[in-house]
Design a protein around this motif. Sequence first.
Motif, PDB file in Angstrom:
ATOM      1  N   GLY A 182      14.486  26.193 -12.646  1.00  0.00           N
ATOM      2  CA  GLY A 182      15.399  25.439 -13.505  1.00  0.00           C
ATOM      3  C   GLY A 182      15.601  24.015 -13.038  1.00  0.00           C
ATOM      4  N   GLY A 183      14.745  23.570 -12.117  1.00  0.00           N
ATOM      5  CA  GLY A 183      14.837  22.221 -11.569  1.00  0.00           C
ATOM      6  C   GLY A 183      14.809  22.268 -10.051  1.00  0.00           C
ATOM      7  N   VAL A 184      14.518  21.123  -9.431  1.00  0.00           N
ATOM      8  CA  VAL A 184      14.509  21.030  -7.968  1.00  0.00           C
ATOM      9  C   VAL A 184      15.181  19.738  -7.544  1.00  0.00           C
ATOM     10  N   ASN A 185      15.709  19.770  -6.318  1.00  0.00           N
ATOM     11  CA  ASN A 185      16.343  18.589  -5.739  1.00  0.00           C
ATOM     12  C   ASN A 185      15.916  18.522  -4.283  1.00  0.00           C
ATOM     13  N   GLU A 186      14.868  17.747  -4.010  1.00  0.00           N
ATOM     14  CA  GLU A 186      14.323  17.674  -2.666  1.00  0.00           C
ATOM     15  C   GLU A 186      13.543  16.382  -2.491  1.00  0.00           C
ATOM     16  N   ALA A 187      13.341  15.990  -1.241  1.00  0.00           N
ATOM     17  CA  ALA A 187      12.605  14.772  -0.894  1.00  0.00           C
ATOM     18  C   ALA A 187      13.202  13.552  -1.587  1.00  0.00           C
ATOM     19  N   GLY A 188      14.525  13.569  -1.792  1.00  0.00           N
ATOM     20  CA  GLY A 188      15.193  12.441  -2.418  1.00  0.00           C
ATOM     21  C   GLY A 188      14.962  12.339  -3.909  1.00  0.00           C
ATOM     22  N   VAL A 189      14.452  13.410  -4.506  1.00  0.00           N
ATOM     23  CA  VAL A 189      14.107  13.400  -5.931  1.00  0.00           C
ATOM     24  C   VAL A 189      14.800  14.565  -6.624  1.00  0.00           C
ATOM     25  N   ASN A 190      15.425  14.295  -7.756  1.00  0.00           N
ATOM     26  CA  ASN A 190      16.029  15.340  -8.572  1.00  0.00           C
ATOM     27  C   ASN A 190      15.225  15.488  -9.854  1.00  0.00           C
ATOM     28  N   ILE A 191      14.636  16.669 -10.032  1.00  0.00           N
ATOM     29  CA  ILE A 191      13.800  16.931 -11.207  1.00  0.00           C
ATOM     30  C   ILE A 191      14.475  18.012 -12.039  1.00  0.00           C
ATOM     31  N   THR A 192      14.729  17.705 -13.300  1.00  0.00           N
ATOM     32  CA  THR A 192      15.319  18.684 -14.213  1.00  0.00           C
ATOM     33  C   THR A 192      14.308  19.038 -15.296  1.00  0.00           C
ATOM     34  N   TRP A 193      14.534  20.198 -15.912  1.00  0.00           N
ATOM     35  CA  TRP A 193      13.649  20.676 -16.978  1.00  0.00           C
ATOM     36  C   TRP A 193      14.479  21.239 -18.111  1.00  0.00           C
ATOM     37  N   GLU A 194      14.085  20.919 -19.342  1.00  0.00           N
ATOM     38  CA  GLU A 194      14.767  21.412 -20.528  1.00  0.00           C
ATOM     39  C   GLU A 194      13.727  21.809 -21.562  1.00  0.00           C
ATOM     40  N   SER A 195      13.900  22.953 -22.181  1.00  0.00           N
ATOM     41  CA  SER A 195      12.939  23.420 -23.174  1.00  0.00           C
ATOM     42  C   SER A 195      13.025  22.595 -24.447  1.00  0.00           C
ATOM     43  N   GLY A 196      11.997  22.750 -25.308  1.00  0.00           N
ATOM     44  CA  GLY A 196      12.054  22.126 -26.627  1.00  0.00           C
ATOM     45  C   GLY A 196      10.948  21.162 -26.962  1.00  0.00           C
ATOM     46  N   GLN A 197      10.093  20.814 -25.984  1.00  0.00           N
ATOM     47  CA  GLN A 197       9.011  19.865 -26.244  1.00  0.00           C
ATOM     48  C   GLN A 197       7.667  20.593 -26.327  1.00  0.00           C
ATOM     49  N   ALA A 198       6.928  20.361 -27.390  1.00  0.00           N
ATOM     50  CA  ALA A 198       5.626  20.996 -27.582  1.00  0.00           C
ATOM     51  C   ALA A 198       4.535  20.257 -26.814  1.00  0.00           C
ATOM     52  N   SER A 199       3.560  20.998 -26.352  1.00  0.00           N
ATOM     53  CA  SER A 199       2.362  20.389 -25.778  1.00  0.00           C
ATOM     54  C   SER A 199       1.595  19.673 -26.877  1.00  0.00           C
ATOM     55  N   ALA A 200       1.143  18.462 -26.588  1.00  0.00           N
ATOM     56  CA  ALA A 200       0.345  17.716 -27.560  1.00  0.00           C
ATOM     57  C   ALA A 200      -1.105  18.143 -27.557  1.00  0.00           C
ATOM     58  N   LEU A 201      -1.495  19.003 -26.601  1.00  0.00           N
ATOM     59  CA  LEU A 201      -2.906  19.337 -26.397  1.00  0.00           C
ATOM     60  C   LEU A 201      -3.185  20.828 -26.554  1.00  0.00           C
TER      61      LEU A 201
END
Length: 321
Positions: A255-274
């Motif tokens: 559901g996300g990570v917070n490490e190495a000075g970086v906060n990464i979040t993820w949210e559903s709803g975006q389709a792959s373009a490929l």
Amino acid sequence: MRLTTLFAALSLLATLAHANPEFWRHEWDRTNFDRHIIDNWKEIRDGGPPKDGIPAIRNPAFRKASSETRIKDTEPVMTVEIGNATPRAYPLRYLVWHEIVNDTVAGVPIAVTYCPLCNSGITFDRRTKHGVLSFGVSGKLRHSDMIMFDRETESWWQQAIGEAIVGDLTGTKLRMLPGWMESWAQFKARHPNGLVMDQPDFSRHYGRNPYAGYDSGSRPFMYNGEMPPHGISPLARVVRVGNRAWPLTRIRKLGGVNEAGVNITWESGQASALDASVIARGRDVGTVRVRDKQGRDMVHDVMFAFAFHAFWPKGKWMTGG
């Protein structure tokens, strides 16, 4: 034409083309091939289309987000927010066909770029010590990544790293700007008065994916390099921040990570373009946001694992092990 047939035809063209500057000079008579950082010219391959065969966009038109009815909610857009300028969305339904948009936002000349074969979407500042540059699509690939060219010197630029690799400007690096991919619905929800790039005046099947099924394949197109370590699929998405890469599967699971000075979040709803032949029907890959400890958006890229390994062979894999 089916994707496999298209790739086979393009591969044949690439095989017939000579990986030699002498062969390219008739099309690139302004490019200084004596200056380069290429160890082996065979790294550069013809992707099929000639110079400008994939037409980059210059001076794009925009419309209010509230007036746009053609784009479906799940479709991905590249979002650019600079200063106090009205936020802008650049839909991938256009970028998969044009790959580069030259624009100016809040007085900053930018290039919004997307390489479908690497799923690499990066926004660059077009200002350099050599002046403001305007970019086009060369039709060449290196490690399956798009090679751009500037119209001022016709130097060649590696899109994934934003560096000139052939020509007078060899060694020059473009500044990457914070930006991200999100769904059209997510952009509209945050910025109902935002701007969205209008449909270009070209005859293209906008909204359709010319690379249907590509990101579900087992091997990248026109790539002969090493595959990623740790058993990671070459076409798996990773979140690149600097020389680090976080597997998207790990981010989604946690559901996300917070490490190495970086906060990464993820949210559903975006389709792959490929994925699906119609972009809006692509599988849900979700939206990634990357921020620092102060909550500021950071430069990043959600690219395929093979491309990260090719351009950052000594990069750090953030697998959580």
